[in-house]
Design a protein around this motif. Structure first.
Motif, PDB file in Angstrom:
ATOM      1  N   LEU A 163      -1.783  -5.227 -14.668  1.00 21.15           N
ATOM      2  CA  LEU A 163      -0.367  -5.649 -14.695  1.00 21.15           C
ATOM      3  C   LEU A 163       0.577  -5.075 -14.124  1.00 21.15           C
ATOM      4  CD1 LEU A 163       1.001  -7.677 -16.782  1.00 21.15           C
ATOM      5  CD2 LEU A 163       1.205  -6.167 -18.450  1.00 21.15           C
ATOM      6  N   LEU A 164       0.554  -3.705 -13.965  1.00 18.92           N
ATOM      7  CA  LEU A 164       1.517  -2.688 -13.282  1.00 18.92           C
ATOM      8  C   LEU A 164       1.597  -3.200 -11.876  1.00 18.92           C
ATOM      9  CD1 LEU A 164       3.526  -0.414 -13.136  1.00 18.92           C
ATOM     10  CD2 LEU A 164       1.369   0.972 -12.611  1.00 18.92           C
ATOM     11  N   LEU A 165       0.229  -3.390 -11.200  1.00 16.10           N
ATOM     12  CA  LEU A 165       0.144  -3.771  -9.876  1.00 16.10           C
ATOM     13  C   LEU A 165       0.717  -5.303  -9.510  1.00 16.10           C
ATOM     14  CD1 LEU A 165      -3.357  -2.487  -8.883  1.00 16.10           C
ATOM     15  CD2 LEU A 165      -1.264  -1.591  -8.347  1.00 16.10           C
ATOM     16  N   ALA A 166       0.477  -6.174 -10.359  1.00 15.11           N
ATOM     17  CA  ALA A 166       0.825  -7.426 -10.469  1.00 15.11           C
ATOM     18  C   ALA A 166       2.407  -7.569 -10.288  1.00 15.11           C
ATOM     19  CB  ALA A 166       0.386  -8.366 -11.365  1.00 15.11           C
ATOM     20  N   VAL A 167       3.137  -6.724 -11.254  1.00 21.24           N
ATOM     21  CA  VAL A 167       4.550  -6.422 -11.066  1.00 21.24           C
ATOM     22  C   VAL A 167       5.142  -5.989  -9.839  1.00 21.24           C
ATOM     23  CG1 VAL A 167       6.669  -5.258 -12.423  1.00 21.24           C
ATOM     24  CG2 VAL A 167       4.626  -6.468 -13.783  1.00 21.24           C
ATOM     25  N   LEU A 168       4.508  -4.784  -9.456  1.00 27.13           N
ATOM     26  CA  LEU A 168       4.906  -4.212  -7.973  1.00 27.13           C
ATOM     27  C   LEU A 168       4.695  -5.190  -7.029  1.00 27.13           C
ATOM     28  CD1 LEU A 168       3.233  -0.697  -8.504  1.00 27.13           C
ATOM     29  CD2 LEU A 168       5.811  -1.389  -8.490  1.00 27.13           C
ATOM     30  N   TYR A 169       3.427  -6.081  -7.008  1.00 30.08           N
ATOM     31  CA  TYR A 169       3.307  -7.119  -6.012  1.00 30.08           C
ATOM     32  C   TYR A 169       4.519  -8.085  -5.832  1.00 30.08           C
ATOM     33  CZ  TYR A 169       0.272 -10.663  -3.774  1.00 30.08           C
ATOM     34  OH  TYR A 169      -0.230 -11.511  -2.941  1.00 30.08           O
ATOM     35  N   ILE A 170       4.610  -8.563  -7.166  1.00 30.83           N
ATOM     36  CA  ILE A 170       5.624  -9.737  -7.062  1.00 30.83           C
ATOM     37  C   ILE A 170       7.073  -9.090  -6.615  1.00 30.83           C
ATOM     38  CG2 ILE A 170       6.917 -11.274  -8.671  1.00 30.83           C
ATOM     39  CD1 ILE A 170       4.217 -11.628 -10.196  1.00 30.83           C
ATOM     40  N   ALA A 171       7.226  -7.916  -7.061  1.00 34.03           N
ATOM     41  CA  ALA A 171       8.632  -7.304  -6.770  1.00 34.03           C
ATOM     42  C   ALA A 171       8.489  -6.874  -5.535  1.00 34.03           C
ATOM     43  CB  ALA A 171       8.975  -6.257  -7.683  1.00 34.03           C
ATOM     44  N   GLU A 172       7.467  -6.800  -4.593  1.00 38.73           N
ATOM     45  CA  GLU A 172       7.170  -6.483  -3.153  1.00 38.73           C
ATOM     46  C   GLU A 172       7.768  -4.997  -3.198  1.00 38.73           C
ATOM     47  OE1 GLU A 172       7.010  -8.937  -0.941  1.00 38.73           O
ATOM     48  OE2 GLU A 172       6.846  -7.824   0.663  1.00 38.73           O
ATOM     49  N   LYS A 173       7.202  -4.135  -3.850  1.00 38.46           N
ATOM     50  CA  LYS A 173       7.335  -2.753  -4.012  1.00 38.46           C
ATOM     51  C   LYS A 173       6.095  -2.046  -3.367  1.00 38.46           C
ATOM     52  CE  LYS A 173      11.000  -2.847  -6.387  1.00 38.46           C
ATOM     53  NZ  LYS A 173      12.510  -2.547  -5.426  1.00 38.46           N
ATOM     54  N   ILE A 176       0.351  -0.204  -0.184  1.00 41.04           N
ATOM     55  CA  ILE A 176      -0.496   0.699  -1.367  1.00 41.04           C
ATOM     56  C   ILE A 176      -0.732  -0.037  -2.420  1.00 41.04           C
ATOM     57  CG2 ILE A 176      -0.552   2.579  -2.976  1.00 41.04           C
ATOM     58  CD1 ILE A 176       1.697   4.015  -1.056  1.00 41.04           C
ATOM     59  N   THR A 177      -0.035  -1.135  -2.808  1.00 37.81           N
ATOM     60  CA  THR A 177       0.079  -1.841  -3.936  1.00 37.81           C
ATOM     61  C   THR A 177      -1.291  -2.962  -3.648  1.00 37.81           C
ATOM     62  OG1 THR A 177       2.200  -1.734  -4.566  1.00 37.81           O
ATOM     63  CG2 THR A 177       1.014  -3.564  -5.411  1.00 37.81           C
ATOM     64  N   THR A 178      -1.216  -3.435  -2.552  1.00 41.75           N
ATOM     65  CA  THR A 178      -2.027  -4.785  -2.216  1.00 41.75           C
ATOM     66  C   THR A 178      -3.735  -3.760  -1.948  1.00 41.75           C
ATOM     67  OG1 THR A 178      -1.524  -4.567   0.083  1.00 41.75           O
ATOM     68  CG2 THR A 178      -0.741  -6.295  -1.102  1.00 41.75           C
ATOM     69  N   PHE A 179      -3.342  -2.711  -1.327  1.00 46.78           N
ATOM     70  CA  PHE A 179      -4.946  -2.048  -1.239  1.00 46.78           C
ATOM     71  C   PHE A 179      -5.368  -1.490  -2.677  1.00 46.78           C
ATOM     72  CE2 PHE A 179      -7.574   1.999  -0.422  1.00 46.78           C
ATOM     73  CZ  PHE A 179      -8.511   1.215   0.499  1.00 46.78           C
ATOM     74  N   LEU A 202      -7.308  -7.307   0.687  1.00 44.88           N
ATOM     75  CA  LEU A 202      -7.793  -6.540   1.861  1.00 44.88           C
ATOM     76  C   LEU A 202      -6.717  -7.134   2.969  1.00 44.88           C
ATOM     77  CD1 LEU A 202      -9.245  -3.993   2.895  1.00 44.88           C
ATOM     78  CD2 LEU A 202     -11.023  -6.004   3.500  1.00 44.88           C
ATOM     79  N   ALA A 203      -6.784  -8.411   3.045  1.00 48.47           N
ATOM     80  CA  ALA A 203      -5.934  -8.899   4.210  1.00 48.47           C
ATOM     81  C   ALA A 203      -4.503  -8.627   4.124  1.00 48.47           C
ATOM     82  CB  ALA A 203      -6.132 -10.287   4.205  1.00 48.47           C
ATOM     83  N   GLN A 204      -4.001  -8.600   3.105  1.00 45.83           N
ATOM     84  CA  GLN A 204      -2.657  -8.315   2.852  1.00 45.83           C
ATOM     85  C   GLN A 204      -2.282  -6.658   2.940  1.00 45.83           C
ATOM     86  OE1 GLN A 204      -1.441 -10.158  -0.951  1.00 45.83           O
ATOM     87  NE2 GLN A 204      -1.363 -11.993  -0.040  1.00 45.83           N
ATOM     88  N   ALA A 205      -3.367  -5.787   2.741  1.00 47.78           N
ATOM     89  CA  ALA A 205      -3.031  -4.527   2.916  1.00 47.78           C
ATOM     90  C   ALA A 205      -3.060  -4.333   4.341  1.00 47.78           C
ATOM     91  CB  ALA A 205      -4.057  -3.879   2.102  1.00 47.78           C
ATOM     92  N   ILE A 206      -4.031  -5.289   5.141  1.00 49.31           N
ATOM     93  CA  ILE A 206      -4.109  -4.873   6.505  1.00 49.31           C
ATOM     94  C   ILE A 206      -2.737  -5.395   7.351  1.00 49.31           C
ATOM     95  CG2 ILE A 206      -5.122  -5.493   8.674  1.00 49.31           C
ATOM     96  CD1 ILE A 206      -7.782  -5.994   6.941  1.00 49.31           C
ATOM     97  N   ALA A 207      -2.141  -6.385   6.724  1.00 56.58           N
ATOM     98  CA  ALA A 207      -0.766  -6.969   7.280  1.00 56.58           C
ATOM     99  C   ALA A 207       0.137  -6.016   7.026  1.00 56.58           C
ATOM    100  CB  ALA A 207      -0.726  -8.363   6.573  1.00 56.58           C
ATOM    101  N   TYR A 208       0.250  -5.319   5.930  1.00 55.15           N
ATOM    102  CA  TYR A 208       1.392  -4.545   5.678  1.00 55.15           C
ATOM    103  C   TYR A 208       1.261  -3.168   6.035  1.00 55.15           C
ATOM    104  CZ  TYR A 208       3.949  -7.631   2.491  1.00 55.15           C
ATOM    105  OH  TYR A 208       4.622  -8.578   1.923  1.00 55.15           O
TER     106      TYR A 208
END
Lengths: 153, 294
Positions: free
Chosen positions: B72-82, B86-89, B119-125
C-alpha cells in the motif's frame, strides 16, 4: 522517401522484448517472472475437474464452505502442481493410483486447514476427480473417488 | 475526443495519461497481491527463486499484514511519483517474492508480466534519459508484447500448427471452465451453459479453428505493438477483441495478462477521463467557457 532508422536504434527499441523472449526460452521452465506462458498451448483429449460430495452423494459446493482461495479452479491448480512438482505423469485418466490418492490427501488437508469443522453439515468429505474426454465427436466423462476424509465436528 | 483523433495524440504521452496508467496499474496490483498472499503459511511446492533459496521464514501469518502494508505504501509513492527508481524496483521485488510464494503454493495465476512491468519502469527511471516520458510506458509494453510472443511460440513448440486443427478439443476445456463454476456454486445452470457452449464448438469446428488461427497470428506478431503509440493502441484493440472472444467461447480471462496490456496499450481510464472532460466542457454555459478563454 523516409530514411529507415539505424539498426542499433531498432535493437534498442526491442531490447527488453528480445531479452524476455530469449531468457524465458533458454530457462525453458516456469521460473517467475520468466515464463513460457504455456496456458492452453495444447488441447489434449482430457480435462479434469475436482469436486466434493458428502456421504449421501450430494455435491458440496466449494463456495458454500470454503474461502475463494479454495474454489474448484484453485484446487485443480494444486492438483496439477502436485504432479508437476513430483515429476509424476498426469493426464488421460491414467495416473498411478498411489499418486492419485496422495494428491487427494494433500488437497483435502489443504482444504480443511484453518477451517472450523463445526461449520460443516456433513460427516464425510469425498474428493472426486471428473475426467472429460471426447470420443466420436461426443463428450464423455468418468468420475473417480480419489480421497475420503471423515469430519470430526 | 478530438485530441485522440488528431495526429498529435499519437506522438507523445502526456502527464494525465501517465497518471491514468499508474492509478490503473497500482490498483490492480494491490487487488491481485491481496488475493494472492492469503492463506500462504506454507511452501509445499517451492519453485522459482524459492527452489534455489530457502524462504520458509516467509511462510508465516505475518506475511500477509506486513506485505499488504508495504504494498500500500509503495502504491501511494508510485502514484505520487516519489523516488520512482527505488519505488518501482521495490514493487518489482515485492511482486517477485509474493507471486513466487503464490506459485509455490500450487496456484498459477501467471502474474509474470506484472513483475516485469515494474522492472521495466525501474530501468526507465534508473536511466533517467531525455525520453523518460516515453520509455516508462514503452519499456513495459516490450515485456507485455514479449509475453504474447512467448505464448505463441509455446503453442508452436508443443503442438505445432496442429494447435489450430486440434481446436475442437477445446470443447472439453470449455466444459471444464463452466464445471469449475458449477462445483464452486452448486448452480446447475453453469453446467448446462457449459454443455451448450461445448456443443456449439463441436458443431462449428471451422469457426473455432479460424478463431484459434487468428489468435496465434496475433500472439506471434505482437512485436508490432512496440513500434509506436499508434501501433500499441491498434494492437491493444485487436488483443482485447481476442481476449473477449476467448472469454465468450471458453469462459476464461487471464487477468494478469489482459489487464496490463489494456492499461499500457489502450489506457481506458484516460479515455474515460477525456470523454468526461469533453462532456463537462459541452455542458458548461457558454459564458463560463468565454470567461475561461478570456
Amino acid at each position: 522517401m523516409r530514411k529507415a532508422p539505424p539498426p542499433n536504434r531498432i535493437m534498442r527499441k526491442y531490447l527488453l522484448l528480445i531479452f524476455y523472449v530469449v531468457a524465458s526460452t533458454l530457462i525453458g521452465k516456469e521460473f517467475h517472472p520468466f515464463s513460457q506462458f504455456p496456458m492452453y498451448n495444447s488441447f489434449p483429449n482430457y480435462s479434469y475437474v475436482l469436486f466434493l460430495k458428502n456421504e449421501k452423494g450430494d455435491i458440496i459446493p466449494f463456495g458454500k464452505y470454503f474461502p475463494r482461495q479454495k474454489y474448484a479452479g484453485q484446487v485443480a491448480h494444486v492438483f496439477y502442481s502436485y504432479f508437476t512438482y513430483h515429476g509424476y505423469s498426469c493426464g488421460y485418466g491414467k495416473e498411478d493410483p498411489v499418486h492419485l490418492h496422495q494428491a487427494g490427501k494433500e488437497i483435502t488437508e489443504m482444504l480443511l486447514k484453518d477451517e472450523d469443522p463445526r461449520k460443516f453439515d456433513f460427516d464425510t468429505l469425498n474428493l472426486y476427480r471428473r475426467f472429460y474426454y471426447l470420443a466420436d465427436d461426443r463428450i464423455n466423462y468418468r468420475d473417480d473417488l480419489i480421497y475420503e476424509q471423515g469430519i470430526k465436528r | 475526443m478530438n485530441k485522440v483523433l488528431s495526429g498529435k495524440y499519437w506522438t507523445s504521452y502526456t502527464s494525465p495519461e501517465w497518471m491514468a496508467i499508474k492509478i490503473s496499474t497500482a490498483v490492480f496490483w494491490l487487488m491481485i497481491l491481496h488475493s494472492s498472499n492469503i492463506n500462504m503459511e506454507a511452501i509445499p511446492y517451492p519453485c522459482g527463486i524459492f527452489s534455489v533459496v530457502n524462504a520458509s521464514f516467509l511462510a508465516s501469518k505475518y506475511t500477509l499484514p506486513v506485505s499488504s502494508a508495504f504494498a500500500l505504501l509503495l502504491a501511494v509513492l508510485y502514484i505520487a511519483e516519489k523516488r520512482m527508481a527505488i519505488t518501482t524496483f521495490l514493487m518489482f521485488l515485492l511482486s517477485l517474492v509474493l507471486f513466487t510464494l503464490e506459485e509455490s503454493n500450487g496456484i498459477l495465476n501467471r502474474n509474470s508480466l506484472y513483475t516485469m512491468i515494474f522492472l521495466a519502469q525501474a530501468i526507465a527511471y534508473y536511466r533517467n534519459g531525455t525520453r523518460l516520458n516515453e520509455e516508462r510506458i514503452q519499456f513495459p509494453i516490450q515485456f507485455i508484447a514479449g509475453g504474447y510472443i512467448l505464448a505463441g511460440l509455446s503453442k508452436l513448440k508443443v503442438s505445432g500448427l496442429g494447435w489450430v486443427s486440434d481446436a475442437p478439443l477445446v470443447s472439453i476445456q470449455i466444459l471444464k471452465g463452466y464445471c469449475y463454476n458449477y462445483f464452486t456454486t452448486g448452480d446447475i445452470k453453469q453446467l448446462q451453459r457449459g454443455m451448450m457452449q461445448a456443443g456449439f464448438v463441436l458443431n462449428h469446428k471451422l469457426i473455432i479453428e479460424c478463431m484459434c488461427g487468428g489468435s496465434l497470428f496475433l500472439e506471434l506478431f505482437a512485436w508490432i505493438a512496440v513500434k509506436n503509440k499508434l501501433t500499441a493502441f491498434v494492437y491493444g484493440v485487436l488483443l482485447t477483441c481476442m481476449h473477449i472472444g476467448i472469454n465468450f467461447a471458453m469462459n476464461i480471462l487471464i487477468g494478469a495478462v489482459f489487464f496490463p496490456m489494456l492499461f499500457f496499450m489502450i489506457n481506458p481510464l484516460y479515455l474515460i477521463y477525456l470523454l468526461l472532460s469533453r462532456l463537462y466542457a459541452s455542458l458548461r454555459p457558454p459564458s463560463a467557457a468565454n470567461t475561461d478563454t478570456a
